[in-house]
Design a protein around this motif. Sequence first.
Motif, PDB file in Angstrom:
ATOM      1  N   ALA A 481       0.832  -1.207   0.000  1.00  0.00           N
ATOM      2  CA  ALA A 481       0.000   0.000   0.000  1.00  0.00           C
ATOM      3  C   ALA A 481       0.866   1.256   0.000  1.00  0.00           C
ATOM      4  CB  ALA A 481      -0.932  -0.001   1.211  1.00  0.00           C
ATOM      5  N   LEU A 482       1.968   1.220   0.748  1.00  0.00           N
ATOM      6  CA  LEU A 482       2.891   2.358   0.778  1.00  0.00           C
ATOM      7  C   LEU A 482       3.532   2.570  -0.594  1.00  0.00           C
ATOM      8  CD1 LEU A 482       4.455   4.564   2.315  1.00  0.00           C
ATOM      9  CD2 LEU A 482       6.100   2.798   2.984  1.00  0.00           C
ATOM     10  N   GLU A 483       3.918   1.481  -1.242  1.00  0.00           N
ATOM     11  CA  GLU A 483       4.511   1.598  -2.580  1.00  0.00           C
ATOM     12  C   GLU A 483       3.536   2.230  -3.560  1.00  0.00           C
ATOM     13  OE1 GLU A 483       5.935  -2.234  -3.785  1.00  0.00           O
ATOM     14  OE2 GLU A 483       7.392  -2.327  -2.151  1.00  0.00           O
ATOM     15  N   LYS A 484       2.262   1.853  -3.470  1.00  0.00           N
ATOM     16  CA  LYS A 484       1.252   2.447  -4.354  1.00  0.00           C
ATOM     17  C   LYS A 484       1.110   3.942  -4.078  1.00  0.00           C
ATOM     18  CE  LYS A 484      -1.627  -1.730  -4.826  1.00  0.00           C
ATOM     19  NZ  LYS A 484      -2.917  -2.359  -4.424  1.00  0.00           N
ATOM     20  N   ALA A 485       1.138   4.329  -2.799  1.00  0.00           N
ATOM     21  CA  ALA A 485       1.014   5.745  -2.434  1.00  0.00           C
ATOM     22  C   ALA A 485       2.204   6.543  -2.950  1.00  0.00           C
ATOM     23  CB  ALA A 485       0.890   5.887  -0.916  1.00  0.00           C
ATOM     24  N   ILE A 486       3.393   5.974  -2.844  1.00  0.00           N
ATOM     25  CA  ILE A 486       4.596   6.637  -3.354  1.00  0.00           C
ATOM     26  C   ILE A 486       4.520   6.798  -4.863  1.00  0.00           C
ATOM     27  CG2 ILE A 486       7.069   6.223  -3.772  1.00  0.00           C
ATOM     28  CD1 ILE A 486       7.249   5.155  -0.896  1.00  0.00           C
ATOM     29  N   GLU A 487       4.032   5.765  -5.533  1.00  0.00           N
ATOM     30  CA  GLU A 487       3.909   5.809  -7.001  1.00  0.00           C
ATOM     31  C   GLU A 487       2.974   6.943  -7.437  1.00  0.00           C
ATOM     32  OE1 GLU A 487       2.668   2.781 -10.693  1.00  0.00           O
ATOM     33  OE2 GLU A 487       2.541   2.104  -8.611  1.00  0.00           O
ATOM     34  N   GLY A 488       1.904   7.176  -6.662  1.00  0.00           N
ATOM     35  CA  GLY A 488       0.927   8.194  -7.055  1.00  0.00           C
ATOM     36  C   GLY A 488       1.240   9.598  -6.560  1.00  0.00           C
ATOM     37  N   TYR A 489       2.296   9.747  -5.771  1.00  0.00           N
ATOM     38  CA  TYR A 489       2.615  11.050  -5.170  1.00  0.00           C
ATOM     39  C   TYR A 489       3.211  11.999  -6.200  1.00  0.00           C
ATOM     40  CZ  TYR A 489       4.837  14.335  -1.874  1.00  0.00           C
ATOM     41  OH  TYR A 489       5.236  15.455  -1.192  1.00  0.00           O
ATOM     42  N   LYS A 490       2.823  13.271  -6.157  1.00  0.00           N
ATOM     43  CA  LYS A 490       3.245  14.264  -7.156  1.00  0.00           C
ATOM     44  C   LYS A 490       4.421  15.122  -6.695  1.00  0.00           C
ATOM     45  CE  LYS A 490      -0.203  13.081  -9.827  1.00  0.00           C
ATOM     46  NZ  LYS A 490       0.071  12.209 -10.995  1.00  0.00           N
ATOM     47  N   GLY A 491       4.870  14.942  -5.455  1.00  0.00           N
ATOM     48  CA  GLY A 491       5.975  15.743  -4.950  1.00  0.00           C
ATOM     49  C   GLY A 491       7.292  14.992  -4.982  1.00  0.00           C
ATOM     50  N   ALA A 492       8.271  15.498  -4.216  1.00  0.00           N
ATOM     51  CA  ALA A 492       9.598  14.890  -4.162  1.00  0.00           C
ATOM     52  C   ALA A 492       9.726  13.991  -2.933  1.00  0.00           C
ATOM     53  CB  ALA A 492      10.671  15.978  -4.117  1.00  0.00           C
ATOM     54  N   ILE A 493      10.476  12.909  -3.087  1.00  0.00           N
ATOM     55  CA  ILE A 493      10.721  11.979  -1.980  1.00  0.00           C
ATOM     56  C   ILE A 493      12.221  11.710  -1.891  1.00  0.00           C
ATOM     57  CG2 ILE A 493      10.397   9.622  -1.126  1.00  0.00           C
ATOM     58  CD1 ILE A 493       7.644   9.608  -2.413  1.00  0.00           C
ATOM     59  N   LEU A 494      12.749  11.834  -0.686  1.00  0.00           N
ATOM     60  CA  LEU A 494      14.113  11.400  -0.387  1.00  0.00           C
ATOM     61  C   LEU A 494      13.980  10.360   0.714  1.00  0.00           C
ATOM     62  CD1 LEU A 494      17.102  11.751  -1.026  1.00  0.00           C
ATOM     63  CD2 LEU A 494      17.211  13.546   0.706  1.00  0.00           C
ATOM     64  N   MET A 495      14.340   9.117   0.396  1.00  0.00           N
ATOM     65  CA  MET A 495      14.017   7.988   1.272  1.00  0.00           C
ATOM     66  C   MET A 495      15.259   7.142   1.544  1.00  0.00           C
ATOM     67  SD  MET A 495      11.276   4.895   0.531  1.00  0.00           S
ATOM     68  CE  MET A 495      12.228   4.036  -0.739  1.00  0.00           C
ATOM     69  N   ILE A 496      15.540   6.921   2.824  1.00  0.00           N
ATOM     70  CA  ILE A 496      16.538   5.920   3.205  1.00  0.00           C
ATOM     71  C   ILE A 496      15.828   4.577   3.262  1.00  0.00           C
ATOM     72  CG2 ILE A 496      18.107   5.127   5.016  1.00  0.00           C
ATOM     73  CD1 ILE A 496      18.355   8.059   5.886  1.00  0.00           C
ATOM     74  N   SER A 497      16.378   3.590   2.572  1.00  0.00           N
ATOM     75  CA  SER A 497      15.718   2.275   2.589  1.00  0.00           C
ATOM     76  C   SER A 497      16.728   1.180   2.313  1.00  0.00           C
ATOM     77  CB  SER A 497      14.607   2.222   1.541  1.00  0.00           C
ATOM     78  OG  SER A 497      13.966   0.956   1.578  1.00  0.00           O
ATOM     79  N   HIS A 498      16.519   0.036   2.994  1.00  0.00           N
ATOM     80  CA  HIS A 498      17.278  -1.168   2.708  1.00  0.00           C
ATOM     81  C   HIS A 498      16.353  -2.238   2.138  1.00  0.00           C
ATOM     82  CE1 HIS A 498      20.009   0.486   6.038  1.00  0.00           C
ATOM     83  NE2 HIS A 498      20.628   0.639   4.901  1.00  0.00           N
ATOM     84  N   ASP A 499      15.180  -1.815   1.687  1.00  0.00           N
ATOM     85  CA  ASP A 499      14.205  -2.757   1.133  1.00  0.00           C
ATOM     86  C   ASP A 499      14.334  -2.755  -0.390  1.00  0.00           C
ATOM     87  OD1 ASP A 499      11.653  -4.427   1.597  1.00  0.00           O
ATOM     88  OD2 ASP A 499      11.049  -2.975   0.072  1.00  0.00           O
ATOM     89  N   PHE A 500      14.803  -3.870  -0.953  1.00  0.00           N
ATOM     90  CA  PHE A 500      15.014  -3.964  -2.398  1.00  0.00           C
ATOM     91  C   PHE A 500      13.773  -3.544  -3.174  1.00  0.00           C
ATOM     92  CE2 PHE A 500      17.305  -7.665  -0.536  1.00  0.00           C
ATOM     93  CZ  PHE A 500      18.601  -7.265  -0.801  1.00  0.00           C
ATOM     94  N   TYR A 501      12.632  -4.080  -2.740  1.00  0.00           N
ATOM     95  CA  TYR A 501      11.412  -3.937  -3.515  1.00  0.00           C
ATOM     96  C   TYR A 501      10.927  -2.489  -3.521  1.00  0.00           C
ATOM     97  CZ  TYR A 501      11.715  -8.942  -2.775  1.00  0.00           C
ATOM     98  OH  TYR A 501      12.168 -10.229  -2.724  1.00  0.00           O
TER      99      TYR A 501
END
Length: 579
Positions: A481-501
């Motif tokens: 659900a979070l991935e879908k929300a990120i995909e639809g977001y119109k702004g900028a994202i700077l994300m630290i992540s160790h999750d491949f997917y």
Amino acid sequence: MIKVDKLSFSFPQKELYQNISFTLQEGQHCAFIGTSGNGKSTLIDMLTDPEKYMFEGLLEIDPTCKMGLVSQFSQIDQTKETTVFEYLGEEFNKIQNEITAICMEMESSSDMDSLLEKYQLALDALDSIGGDDFESSINKKLNLANLMNLKDHRVSDLSGGEFKLIQVMKEMLRRPDVLIMDEPDVFLDFDNLNALKNLINAHKGTLLVVTHNRYLLNHCFDKILHLENTEIQEFDGRYMDYNFSLLQTKVELQELAVAEAEESERNEKVIQNLRVIATYNSEASRGRALKARVRFQERLEARRIKAPFVELKQPAIRFDLDHELEDRTVIQVSNYRVAFDELLLEQVNFEIKSTDKVAIIGANGTGKTTLLRDIFKNNHDSIEINADVKAAYLSQNQGEVLTDSNTILEEFIEAGFKTYDEIRSYLSNYGFEGEIVNQKIASLSGGEKNLLQIAKVAASKANVLLLDEPTSHLDTYTQVALEKAIEGYKGAILMISHDFYSVVNGMDYVLIVEDKTIRKMSMRKFKQMIYASHFDRDYLENEEKKKSVEMKIESALKDTDFELAKGWVDELEELIKLL
């Protein structure tokens, strides 16, 4: 090893388990999954210390079973001067010292019988952990995790991810019959996650592991325990096969449910007609026919399918923003440098545009979190934030954003909501309904706290999101659900992540930390790097195809086109064979 039969347990404010049953056999590697807040950690605590709980049903553990535990939250003792090798060998040294003390006592004691008994017990304990070859066992574990370089380092100098792996090794070296681990993967970088996978797969004993990490779930386990809505389901096999069986079952059940609903509707019409006739025709046969139809309708309703495992409610995460920014630079970092006891980062230069979605990746302890926090605080000479930026921040340290002493309602009043009704309505989209909104944040699970952080970020309607490990503790359904929300977001994202997917599915490019600086890397290069260390070639592409087919199945189900859904299920089965 462990048998649970018709076990029920409740807290005053929440029922956790209702007649759940499962077994854990010798040598099984079992993943324990389920939506956040459903009681996985409580059940683990119950297994390790059943005397603490008043429950109904049977919890049977082999009396000779030696249990090991790696807890979800663990802190490094900064005062400890022991090296990693010494820390891993503490159990061995403790028994060796005990044997030495017994031998010294034998020299002057007349009670030899009891001392010989103690001596034999100590020798048995040493043998149970492979004492004759303990040093070699430590070295093998360190090599397996590719951490031999840490052998002589002080434990207090380890990063959080390194310490978690050392804890896993220490418990494995004790050779417990059953080793229970509660989210051992949280915050591990890519290399450490791969090391954990190697440790799990090489372990000879029985494992019960709470995890939401899709990489581990797909590569480490031969049994699944799934807890949802007070019920538990067992599945012998791989996680991806279990997920496929759930989707297959969902198609079958929904097709059956539609057919039953149509039959129920037809029967209801017959009942209504019979009731109309009964108003002017009082023949006994008409009354019997009406009663028979009503009983038949009751049977239809009673057999309506309840499927707690296929009708999982995914949170409705949505990142809106008050106003979109035109194509411009929103974050500019120039010659950024950070050091604590040692230099972490220097000569860091990059810029983020108004619609960029960027992941910062790198090993644990390399300064990523400090950089993101400095960007959010916007008080560093090397960081320039556009004046029109409204930023929202999600922290891996949940206490930085959430106040444990607040109730959920109080937390969102402080976040700017005007009424409790407004909060209740908003949070229902995230699965927080009923009395849970009156609970203290301190009482929530790690996944629930992270989901609350996401809800706060979404409510801010910011045009720049700064996310530090946003998928940590989240169940797999919320991750998607979070991935879908990120995909639809119109702004900028700077994300630290160790999750491949999450990185592959949602980011435009990555900023990789190497040699105490940061460089930009295309998604194509990132995938090549990941394939070299972690996956077979084309694995992530096949995962993406799998996700696409799963969404097509869901779409076909919404349209009640069951033939189309079954066709996509067949295609999904072929894709899973490639994985």
